[in-house]
Scaffold this motif. Sequence first.
Motif, PDB file in Angstrom:
ATOM      1  N   SER B  90       0.815  -1.216   0.000  1.00 53.90           N
ATOM      2  CA  SER B  90       0.000   0.000   0.000  1.00 53.90           C
ATOM      3  C   SER B  90       0.840   1.253   0.000  1.00 53.90           C
ATOM      4  CB  SER B  90      -0.888   0.033   1.243  1.00 53.90           C
ATOM      5  OG  SER B  90      -1.560  -1.182   1.389  1.00 53.90           O
ATOM      6  N   GLY B  91       2.147   1.118   0.131  1.00 49.52           N
ATOM      7  CA  GLY B  91       3.012   2.286   0.216  1.00 49.52           C
ATOM      8  C   GLY B  91       2.945   2.966   1.577  1.00 49.52           C
ATOM      9  N   PHE B  92       2.329   2.319   2.565  1.00 51.29           N
ATOM     10  CA  PHE B  92       2.199   2.939   3.891  1.00 51.29           C
ATOM     11  C   PHE B  92       3.534   2.971   4.631  1.00 51.29           C
ATOM     12  CE2 PHE B  92      -2.513   2.869   5.288  1.00 51.29           C
ATOM     13  CZ  PHE B  92      -2.896   3.355   4.053  1.00 51.29           C
ATOM     14  N   THR B  93       4.416   2.049   4.287  1.00 46.45           N
ATOM     15  CA  THR B  93       5.683   1.992   5.037  1.00 46.45           C
ATOM     16  C   THR B  93       6.542   3.228   4.773  1.00 46.45           C
ATOM     17  OG1 THR B  93       6.265   0.387   3.303  1.00 46.45           O
ATOM     18  CG2 THR B  93       5.949  -0.462   5.485  1.00 46.45           C
ATOM     19  N   THR B  94       6.260   3.945   3.703  1.00 45.46           N
ATOM     20  CA  THR B  94       7.014   5.183   3.468  1.00 45.46           C
ATOM     21  C   THR B  94       6.294   6.400   4.049  1.00 45.46           C
ATOM     22  OG1 THR B  94       5.942   5.533   1.322  1.00 45.46           O
ATOM     23  CG2 THR B  94       7.990   4.272   1.322  1.00 45.46           C
ATOM     24  N   LEU B  95       5.070   6.216   4.486  1.00 47.02           N
ATOM     25  CA  LEU B  95       4.283   7.341   5.020  1.00 47.02           C
ATOM     26  C   LEU B  95       4.272   7.380   6.536  1.00 47.02           C
ATOM     27  CD1 LEU B  95       0.967   7.230   2.924  1.00 47.02           C
ATOM     28  CD2 LEU B  95       2.889   8.810   2.650  1.00 47.02           C
TER      29      LEU B  95
ATOM     30  N   LEU D  43      -7.799 -12.215   1.716  1.00 49.48           N
ATOM     31  CA  LEU D  43      -7.814 -10.796   1.351  1.00 49.48           C
ATOM     32  C   LEU D  43      -8.520 -10.582   0.012  1.00 49.48           C
ATOM     33  CD1 LEU D  43      -6.717  -8.004   2.329  1.00 49.48           C
ATOM     34  CD2 LEU D  43      -4.799  -8.374   0.759  1.00 49.48           C
ATOM     35  N   ALA D  44      -8.200 -11.411  -0.965  1.00 51.53           N
ATOM     36  CA  ALA D  44      -8.803 -11.256  -2.289  1.00 51.53           C
ATOM     37  C   ALA D  44     -10.319 -11.427  -2.208  1.00 51.53           C
ATOM     38  CB  ALA D  44      -8.203 -12.267  -3.270  1.00 51.53           C
ATOM     39  N   GLU D 102      -0.162  14.099   3.354  1.00 55.33           N
ATOM     40  CA  GLU D 102      -1.264  15.032   3.127  1.00 55.33           C
ATOM     41  C   GLU D 102      -1.931  14.779   1.768  1.00 55.33           C
ATOM     42  OE1 GLU D 102       1.693  15.839   4.366  1.00 55.33           O
ATOM     43  OE2 GLU D 102       1.017  16.302   6.402  1.00 55.33           O
ATOM     44  N   GLU D 103      -1.128  14.364   0.778  1.00 57.86           N
ATOM     45  CA  GLU D 103      -1.675  14.164  -0.563  1.00 57.86           C
ATOM     46  C   GLU D 103      -2.399  12.830  -0.727  1.00 57.86           C
ATOM     47  OE1 GLU D 103       1.996  16.654  -2.672  1.00 57.86           O
ATOM     48  OE2 GLU D 103       1.967  14.469  -2.596  1.00 57.86           O
ATOM     49  N   ARG D 104      -2.045  11.869   0.105  1.00 53.98           N
ATOM     50  CA  ARG D 104      -2.628  10.534  -0.076  1.00 53.98           C
ATOM     51  C   ARG D 104      -4.119  10.559   0.162  1.00 53.98           C
ATOM     52  NH1 ARG D 104       0.352   5.665  -0.172  1.00 53.98           N
ATOM     53  NH2 ARG D 104      -1.657   4.663  -0.142  1.00 53.98           N
ATOM     54  N   ARG D 105      -4.903  10.043  -0.793  1.00 50.01           N
ATOM     55  CA  ARG D 105      -6.339   9.994  -0.548  1.00 50.01           C
ATOM     56  C   ARG D 105      -6.660   8.706   0.217  1.00 50.01           C
ATOM     57  NH1 ARG D 105     -10.398   7.311  -3.107  1.00 50.01           N
ATOM     58  NH2 ARG D 105      -9.934   6.034  -4.935  1.00 50.01           N
ATOM     59  N   ILE D 106      -7.704   8.797   0.997  1.00 50.90           N
ATOM     60  CA  ILE D 106      -8.103   7.645   1.812  1.00 50.90           C
ATOM     61  C   ILE D 106      -8.925   6.693   0.949  1.00 50.90           C
ATOM     62  CG2 ILE D 106      -9.600   6.980   3.735  1.00 50.90           C
ATOM     63  CD1 ILE D 106      -8.613   9.549   5.153  1.00 50.90           C
ATOM     64  N   GLY D 107      -8.592   5.421   0.979  1.00 53.22           N
ATOM     65  CA  GLY D 107      -9.350   4.442   0.193  1.00 53.22           C
ATOM     66  C   GLY D 107      -8.669   4.118  -1.118  1.00 53.22           C
ATOM     67  N   GLY D 108      -9.363   3.333  -1.944  1.00 53.37           N
ATOM     68  CA  GLY D 108      -8.850   3.017  -3.275  1.00 53.37           C
ATOM     69  C   GLY D 108      -7.696   2.035  -3.286  1.00 53.37           C
ATOM     70  N   LEU D 109      -7.555   1.219  -2.237  1.00 54.15           N
ATOM     71  CA  LEU D 109      -6.414   0.298  -2.178  1.00 54.15           C
ATOM     72  C   LEU D 109      -6.778  -1.163  -2.396  1.00 54.15           C
ATOM     73  CD1 LEU D 109      -4.483   1.850   0.839  1.00 54.15           C
ATOM     74  CD2 LEU D 109      -3.710   1.753  -1.549  1.00 54.15           C
ATOM     75  N   GLY D 110      -8.062  -1.485  -2.278  1.00 50.87           N
ATOM     76  CA  GLY D 110      -8.465  -2.891  -2.302  1.00 50.87           C
ATOM     77  C   GLY D 110      -8.028  -3.626  -3.561  1.00 50.87           C
ATOM     78  N   VAL D 111      -8.426  -3.112  -4.710  1.00 49.34           N
ATOM     79  CA  VAL D 111      -8.089  -3.773  -5.970  1.00 49.34           C
ATOM     80  C   VAL D 111      -6.572  -3.820  -6.148  1.00 49.34           C
ATOM     81  CG1 VAL D 111      -8.246  -3.604  -8.485  1.00 49.34           C
ATOM     82  CG2 VAL D 111     -10.268  -3.123  -7.077  1.00 49.34           C
ATOM     83  N   LEU D 113      -4.179  -3.947  -3.884  1.00 48.28           N
ATOM     84  CA  LEU D 113      -3.596  -4.988  -3.024  1.00 48.28           C
ATOM     85  C   LEU D 113      -3.723  -6.361  -3.675  1.00 48.28           C
ATOM     86  CD1 LEU D 113      -4.909  -4.140   0.573  1.00 48.28           C
ATOM     87  CD2 LEU D 113      -2.532  -4.075  -0.203  1.00 48.28           C
ATOM     88  N   VAL D 114      -4.925  -6.670  -4.100  1.00 51.50           N
ATOM     89  CA  VAL D 114      -5.191  -8.013  -4.626  1.00 51.50           C
ATOM     90  C   VAL D 114      -4.431  -8.230  -5.926  1.00 51.50           C
ATOM     91  CG1 VAL D 114      -6.976  -9.561  -5.485  1.00 51.50           C
ATOM     92  CG2 VAL D 114      -7.442  -8.081  -3.518  1.00 51.50           C
TER      93      VAL D 114
END
Lengths: 110, 110, 148, 148
Positions: B90-95, D43-44, D102-111, D113-114
């Motif tokens: 997820s790239g969280f490890t850099t955040l 997870l998938a 600050e720029e990272r939007r919350i969400g949009g990671l599910g697809v 990751l899988v």
Amino acid sequence: MQIDRFIEQDVIITTVKGRLDSSSSHKLDDFLAEIPAGNNAILLDFAELTYISSAGLRVVLKATKLARSHGVALAICSLVPQVHEVFDVSGFTTLIPIHPDRGAALASFA
Amino acid sequence: MQIDRFIEQDVIITTVKGRLDSSSSHKLDDFLAEIPAGNNAILLDFAELTYISSAGLRVVLKATKLARSHGVALAICSLVPQVHEVFDVSGFTTLIPIHPDRGAALASFA
Amino acid sequence: MIIREIDLRLPNQLSQMEKLVAALEFFTETCAIPPKPAYRLTLAVDEFVNNAVDYGYGDGRPGEIGVHVRHLGDALELTLTDDGDPFDPFNAPPPDLTGSLEERRIGGLGVHLVRTMADSFAYKREDGRNVVSLRLALGEAPASSAPA
Amino acid sequence: MIIREIDLRLPNQLSQMEKLVAALEFFTETCAIPPKPAYRLTLAVDEFVNNAVDYGYGDGRPGEIGVHVRHLGDALELTLTDDGDPFDPFNAPPPDLTGSLEERRIGGLGVHLVRTMADSFAYKREDGRNVVSLRLALGEAPASSAPA
Ligand SMILES: Nc1ncnc2c1ncn2[C@@H]1O[C@H](COP(=O)(O)OP(=O)(O)O)[C@@H](O)[C@H]1O
Ligand SMILES: Nc1ncnc2c1ncn2[C@@H]1O[C@H](COP(=O)(O)OP(=O)(O)O)[C@@H](O)[C@H]1O
């Protein structure tokens, strides 16, 4: 599977709890191999027997034959519906006295 | 999922046990919604977190942003390998600062 | 949620029965299969897998047994396969259940039980495997001289 | 014993997730699937079933989701189907993971990751259903920037 034995009103009561299948039936077989001295009647109380397969029927028939050959009465009681069906389909219900509960079984020996 | 909170060396430690998925993430979300008074650092100890999905990541990112906007330090420690992989991908490890254990995390705040 | 289909594979060893029974229990509990067909399912698998292991591999060679259950909504379709020697269990005469206690022989009931409790049964030999198919209704008990 | 195949069906309701996760756990434990592919499998399923329920039935109609796992020996083949609106999850651009906090939007990671953790993935629309196929290797972790 758990087997317990105790005596009530001069009847040797064996209770079997759990599953009586090919992996456990030899335990009951060993248990029933000896006809107790004193000609007490034998009751198999299957109230907590949840499952029986043909391997279990084999042991029951063997024990019944053994008792008969020693002139000892043997009965069974408290079958749950599915186990009762197995006894029916096997024709055992016409060979071995089956009672709905322990009271009825003990009364039958009296 | 079970959430516990306590304070050690002026750091607010939140432990999460079990699965953090879409059915449980709102519980952690509620828990982390309030930034405690006094500017204590926040540590999320995930040693007993066995599973996290994107719904869990969402809550973690939200809490991290909230802490940052309040000028409060937030770190995470003790990720099991599979959970660590999810953070990596997820790239969280850099955040977010991720520490191998609680001791290292507490030292980083000192 | 229902399990619409589950396909199990096991070596021809009786030590596998415990895991097999656990898998069937997981299936029947997850799908809330009523007690009667649930029992019949376990019994059919138990009897036929035991027979395959006991009689199917006379030379003691390793083999593979398959247990496949399909949930059809109103019935379960059970398919049991093994790569043991060819044997059609439904070809043998049913056991004599009429004799006195002294006359009754011990054993020989497994196939009879399953055949009686199933709504339909079939055997074929296919690709070097015995294939037994059984249908177990989920509704009112349709087979046998079963008690209510 | 292994479970070679399991086919689950559930209504498009999140209340079904607990039973679904329990079934996947039963599968991975029975088959002794290593922790990494076991996690990826859960997870998938979790991400895609959640997405189908959340986004696939905009008008709130009842639907049916399918989860099919095949154990191939060296890999798991997962097929997820739903009768929701047509949607190809692999058609969207991957999320931007480079920005500052600050720029990272919350969400949009599910697809994301899988897709990253799978060894291969494919989408098709077939018979009015979305069909997502994923392959998860059982051996050495082959995908992603995963830690050892
Ligand atoms: N898979 C098999 N391969 C070869 N013979 C079999 C097989 N299954 C059953 N049999 C034969 O059919 C007989 C009847 O089987 P069954 O009804 O299960 O009773 P039991 O196993 O108690 O004899 C067995 O004794 C055996 O001779
Ligand atoms: N089954 C689906 N039907 C319609 N749209 C979907 C579906 N799955 C995902 N999407 C869209 O793709 C986006 C990304 O999904 P995802 O990566 O799981 O992140 P998130 O659900 O957190 O937004 C969703 O926000 C949604 O707009």
